[in-house]
Enzyme design. Structure first.
Site, short mmCIF file in Angstrom:
data_model
loop_
_atom_site.label_atom_id
_atom_site.label_comp_id
_atom_site.label_asym_id
_atom_site.label_seq_id
_atom_site.Cartn_x
_atom_site.Cartn_y
_atom_site.Cartn_z
N GLN A 48 1.04 111.79 1.03
CA GLN A 48 0.30 113.00 0.67
C GLN A 48 -0.72 113.45 1.71
OE1 GLN A 48 -1.13 111.87 -3.21
NE2 GLN A 48 0.95 111.73 -4.03
N ALA A 54 2.39 120.06 -18.33
CA ALA A 54 2.28 121.52 -18.32
C ALA A 54 3.51 122.17 -17.69
CB ALA A 54 1.04 121.94 -17.55
N TRP A 94 4.95 116.17 -2.69
CA TRP A 94 5.77 117.18 -2.03
C TRP A 94 6.37 118.17 -3.01
CZ3 TRP A 94 5.57 119.82 1.92
CH2 TRP A 94 6.65 120.55 2.41
N ASN A 95 6.78 117.71 -4.20
CA ASN A 95 7.33 118.65 -5.18
C ASN A 95 6.29 119.70 -5.58
OD1 ASN A 95 9.84 117.35 -5.35
ND2 ASN A 95 9.02 115.87 -6.79
N SER A 96 5.08 119.24 -5.87
CA SER A 96 4.02 120.17 -6.25
C SER A 96 3.68 121.11 -5.11
CB SER A 96 2.77 119.40 -6.67
OG SER A 96 2.97 118.75 -7.91
N HIS A 155 10.88 111.99 -7.90
CA HIS A 155 12.19 111.84 -7.26
C HIS A 155 13.30 112.36 -8.16
CE1 HIS A 155 10.78 108.93 -4.02
NE2 HIS A 155 9.73 109.03 -4.82
N ASP A 159 18.54 108.04 -3.11
CA ASP A 159 17.14 108.09 -2.67
C ASP A 159 16.87 107.10 -1.55
OD1 ASP A 159 14.09 107.31 -2.97
OD2 ASP A 159 14.37 109.21 -4.04
N HIS A 211 -2.72 117.08 -5.63
CA HIS A 211 -2.67 115.80 -4.92
C HIS A 211 -1.74 115.87 -3.70
CE1 HIS A 211 0.93 116.00 -7.24
NE2 HIS A 211 1.35 114.81 -6.92
N GLU A 259 6.33 123.70 -4.92
CA GLU A 259 6.22 124.63 -6.05
C GLU A 259 5.08 125.61 -5.84
OE1 GLU A 259 8.21 121.39 -9.10
OE2 GLU A 259 6.08 121.89 -9.33
#
Length: 482
Positions: free
Chosen positions: A391, A349, A369-371, A16, A119, A366, A374
């Site tokens: 997820q 990383a 949402w951010n991943s 977040h 948030d 997983h 990206e």
């Protein structure tokens, strides 16, 4: 016209915090005075992330408040949800967050911003903003699809007459036919039994979503047009889709400074990738909150090795075994190093830099949402392995709607961040090979690359996200303030 001043208050978890910092940087780049609110122990990440924006002359700053750890029996310095290792700790953390309303109101009184972006977990932010006559915008850290599908499942309970947790159901009242099982979604039986606090929290969140000034979504129209339209036209919700927010970091230095300090030198990582062919490397990372047990990590290592693909694997501390030598297969690390087949990163990383590299052809994720975003911005197809939160909905967006992902076969949603269910090495290897070594994978990867271009165009001048933010800023600037 006076400069517009906006407060940004993210929930205290990396997933977040990072997009909210990106959002504040984006607003400040458009002439807004942006003030980020966080707790003392989290401030270093914020200050590092906004440093370059300040050097460029943008009006962005950080204010801190005290987090009431001791009042709720939490360890000193425990100020992010990522540190939770049990349901009880997470529940106490959520309770502690309620006490942040008063110090937030003190800052609102002192600094008098014209708007508050808070948030969704800070449902009480509506009341705080109302006391000072300013609009509260709710930041929803997921896609419109996940938001709409989850709301439909919560409201309609399509699983209630199923005889088994593994029986399928269709998510009702949404534009696409999406099939899930009861075990893949949070249900009141699992999340709220004997826990009135969680029941009450989600009720309050739902009410605040309906009563707030509007919702900011980290997504873009071209990614999920049917759901952006559904949100506005069917649900009647005021929403601005201004993502992907991570693309505000358009310089290498910005990307490198985002989030925690990497546990590997970025140049070392990029040099290793430079030695590989395009679309030949699988990147494996499960975000900041997922923690696998030793048995699952062992299966993952074996699955990667059996797939025959080159990989970068980001390994976080195992929940039941600190020493990775206890769960790595015999000789695994040595074989990986000698064959130059993989790069194992223990800790954190430079994910965005990795995903943007042409050598990376797949992302085992997983589906946070951010991943996910990206990966989309890097043009990388996904092997989906959802665990918790929203997820499993994100997985369906990737595999069923966008068709840029392949499922590993994860079946069990969990409230805690450890997964007791073991996904076997055969399933892992099969999913990776399907994406990287089979003809079908070429089409999937090409669709992912096309999405990358759409994401870039969305945030450029005249793009859908750029225009949505412009419209929001005009509206906030003309809002009648006290």
């Amino acid at each position: 016209m006076d400069q517009l001043h906006v407060f940004f208050f993210p929930f205290l978890a990396n997933g977040h915090i990072l997009p909210t910092i990106d959002m504040a940087k984006l607003f400040s780049s458009r002439g807004v005075k942006a003030t980020l609110i966080t707790t003392h122990n989290n401030s270093a990440i914020f200050l590092k992330a906004i440093n370059r924006s300040k050097i460029l002359g943008f009006d962005i700053s950080v204010l801190t408040i005290k987090f009431p750890s001791a009042e709720f029996g939490l360890p000193e310095g425990y100020e992010t949800a990522d540190q939770a290792r049990s349901i009880d700790m997470m529940d106490e953390f959520f309770r502690a967050c309620i006490l942040l309303q008063e110090p937030l109101e003190e800052l609102l009184k002192e600094h008098r911003p014209q708007a508050l972006v808070a948030d969704l977990f800070f449902y009480w932010a509506n009341d705080a903003a109302a006391k000072f006559g300013i609009p509260r915008l709710l930041f929803h850290g997921s896609s419109s699809f996940a938001m709409i599908a989850a709301e439909s499942v919560r409201r309609n309970k399509p699983y209630k007459n199923l005889s088994s947790d593994s029986d399928p159901f269709v998510v009702p009242d949404i534009p696409d036919k999406i099939i899930l099982t009861k075990s893949q979604v949070p249900t009141p039986d699992e999340t709220e039994e004997n826990n009135t606090h969680i029941t009450e929290m989600w009720k309050n969140i739902s009410e605040s979503e309906n009563d707030c000034y509007g919702v900011i979504v980290n997504s873009f129209y071209e990614l999920e047009p049917d759901y952006v339209d559904y949100c506005k036209n069917v649900l009647g919700r005021r929403a601005w889709h201004i993502g992907p927010l991570s693309l505000c970091n358009n310089e290498g230095e910005d990307v490198a400074e985002r989030g925690k300090k990497s546990d590997i030198d970025a140049h070392e990582c990029l040099n290793w990738l430079d030695s590989k062919n395009p679309d030949s490397v699988v990147y494996v990372c499960f975000g900041s909150m997922a923690n696998f047990n030793a048995a699952q990590l062992h299966e993952l290592a074996m699955g990667l090795e059996e797939s025959g693909q080159e990989f970068i694997w980001v390994v976080r501390t195992c929940v039941d075994e600190e020493d990775e030598s206890k769960w790595f297969p015999d000789g695994f690390e040595k074989r990986v190093q000698e064959n130059n087949k993989g790069l194992i990163i223990k800790g954190w990383a430079p994910q965005v830099l990795i995903l943007e590299h042409e050598a990376v052809g797949a992302f085992v994720s997983h589906c946070g949402w951010n991943s996910t975003l990206e990966g989309i911005c890097g043009g990388v197809a996904m092997v989906t392995w959802p665990l918790f939160a929203e997820q499993f909905y994100n997985e369906k967006l990737m595999t069923d709607i966008l068709r840029t992902g392949v499922s590993v076969g994860s079946l069990q949603w969990s409230r805690v961040t450890t997964s007791a269910v073991v996904v076997k090495r055969e399933s892992i290897s099969k999913a990776v090979r399907r994406l990287m070594a089979e003809e079908e994978g070429v089409d999937i990867r090409n669709r992912a690359k096309a999405l990358k271009e759409k994401a870039k165009k969305a945030v450029e001048g005249g793009g859908s996200s750029y225009s949505d933010l412009s419209a929001l800023l005009v509206e906030l600037s003309s809002y009648p303030h006290n």
